[in-house]
Write a protein that holds these residues in place. Structure first.
Motif, mmCIF file in Angstrom:
data_model
loop_
_atom_site.group_PDB
_atom_site.id
_atom_site.type_symbol
_atom_site.label_atom_id
_atom_site.label_comp_id
_atom_site.label_asym_id
_atom_site.label_seq_id
_atom_site.Cartn_x
_atom_site.Cartn_y
_atom_site.Cartn_z
ATOM 1 N N SER A 75 0.850 -1.268 -0.088
ATOM 2 C CA SER A 75 0.014 -0.071 0.015
ATOM 3 C C SER A 75 0.919 1.453 -0.193
ATOM 4 O O SER A 75 0.581 2.449 -0.526
ATOM 5 C CB SER A 75 -0.776 0.052 1.126
ATOM 6 N N GLU A 114 2.146 1.331 -3.845
ATOM 7 C CA GLU A 114 1.233 1.307 -4.931
ATOM 8 C C GLU A 114 0.017 2.338 -4.352
ATOM 9 O O GLU A 114 -0.746 2.127 -3.328
ATOM 10 C CB GLU A 114 0.466 0.178 -5.417
ATOM 11 N N GLU A 115 -0.248 3.447 -4.758
ATOM 12 C CA GLU A 115 -1.473 4.355 -4.138
ATOM 13 C C GLU A 115 -2.776 3.695 -4.589
ATOM 14 O O GLU A 115 -3.660 4.081 -3.977
ATOM 15 C CB GLU A 115 -1.503 5.704 -5.175
ATOM 16 N N THR A 116 -3.069 2.911 -5.382
ATOM 17 C CA THR A 116 -4.185 2.196 -5.805
ATOM 18 C C THR A 116 -4.523 1.064 -4.735
ATOM 19 O O THR A 116 -5.653 0.554 -4.678
ATOM 20 C CB THR A 116 -4.308 1.637 -7.308
ATOM 21 N N SER A 117 -3.437 0.660 -3.875
ATOM 22 C CA SER A 117 -3.758 -0.340 -3.003
ATOM 23 C C SER A 117 -4.118 0.171 -1.713
ATOM 24 O O SER A 117 -3.333 0.949 -0.963
ATOM 25 C CB SER A 117 -2.479 -1.276 -2.710
ATOM 26 N N LYS A 118 -5.474 -0.227 -1.217
ATOM 27 C CA LYS A 118 -5.723 0.086 -0.024
ATOM 28 C C LYS A 118 -6.328 -1.047 0.807
ATOM 29 O O LYS A 118 -7.661 -1.513 0.685
ATOM 30 C CB LYS A 118 -6.907 1.167 -0.202
#
Length: 310
Positions: free
Chosen positions: A76, A79-83
């Motif tokens: 996370s 990677e900004e898209t990993s939440k």
């Protein structure tokens, strides 16, 4: 002096047979080494699975869960898209269930909840059973908890920490009122519809009484079941340690528990595996017939009976 042809041919045959014998011995030694490596690899894989899995449910234990959580946090940050999302579930008054109905009932509840939650997961999701952690930090003292709660309540009452609620305009209040009226009308209409329409009826599914058959109806005679106790176990497709552990968990037994006896068979024209497993009652065992694809999600249970070992 010339060597007779018969003597030369005999010597050639002797050398040829010796060479073939050495080749055969080398092949046998190679096959033994390969088999030993496969057994060692299977044992290591089984030990790795048991070390990172909960002994009851077969789910990842605390160690594997922390490792996956750490990996998700690192991803996370990169990677900004990993939440990632963490959801913690606790069973209220579970100790009371164990005290009133026994540990076996509590284990069955844990297995059932684990299987049902696992069916809802996506491939990238992870479900783990943390259980109790004796090495973890102790519970905070009650007086400390009370002081922290009082400080939070005092902070929430100050203006700088208070959340200001915006006032609604007249059109917004009219929209809210119209929405409430529409919702009330929908509830009334739905209630009337449900009372008038009894709904479709579905046939009842299989019950425990249909799966747990009487001894005389069990597809394997009792004499053959007793013979399995002294014969080498033939697990067939369940020879794989991970698949066997998953199958035992689905049957309500410990994934790492022993198998008293086993053999492959055909029941009702379909391939099956007969297992004799230890029972909670001393002097008794449980015999089951499952599909070769038995797993925690679907055991393919065909029959079950109790077996008296005395």
């Amino acid at each position: 002096m010339a060597v007779p042809m018969a003597v030369s041919y005999a010597a050639f045959l002797k050398v040829s047979l010796t060479y073939k014998q050495r080749i055969a011995e080398s092949v046998m030694l190679h096959n033994e080494l390969v088999s030993e490596n496969e057994r060692a690899s299977g044992l290591a894989e089984s030990n790795r699975f048991l070390a990172l899995s909960d002994t009851l449910t077969g789910l990842p234990n605390r160690e594997l869960f922390v490792d996956r959580l750490r990996t998700s946090v690192i991803r996370s940050r990169a990677e900004e898209t990993s939440k990632p999302t963490l959801l913690v579930l606790n069973l209220d008054r579970f100790k009371q269930v164990n005290d009133d109905f026994g540990i076996a009932t509590g284990d069955t509840i844990l297995l059932t909840i684990g299987r049902r939650l696992k069916r809802l997961l996506k491939p990238q999701d992870s479900l783990a059973r943390l259980g109790s952690d004796p090495s973890g930090a102790p519970d905070p003292p009650p007086d400390l908890t009370a002081r922290v709660s009082a400080a939070v309540r005092a902070a929430s009452s100050t203006p700088e920490h208070r959340i200001a609620r915006p006032s609604l305009s007249r059109p917004q209040r009219l929209a809210v009122g119209g929405g409430l009226l529409a919702a009330t009308a929908a509830v009334v209409i739905g209630a009337v519809t449900l009372t008038r329409d009894p709904g479709p009826s579905f046939p009842a599914g299989p019950t425990a009484s249909r799966i747990t058959v009487a001894p005389e109806d069990f597809p394997i005679p009792e004499t053959e079941l007793r013979a399995l106790l002294s014969a080498p176990a033939e697990l067939g497709a369940l020879t794989d340690p991970q698949r066997l552990a998953s199958c035992l968990a689905g049957l309500g037994h410990s994934p790492g528990g022993p198998v008293l006896g086993a053999r492959t068979d055909r029941v009702a024209g379909r391939p099956a595996v007969v297992l004799v497993l230890p029972d909670d009652v001393p002097g008794r065992a449980t015999a089951v017939v499952v599909a070769p694809t038995c797993s925690a999600d679907d055991t393919g249970l065909l029959a079950r009976r109790s077996l008296n070992l005395s």
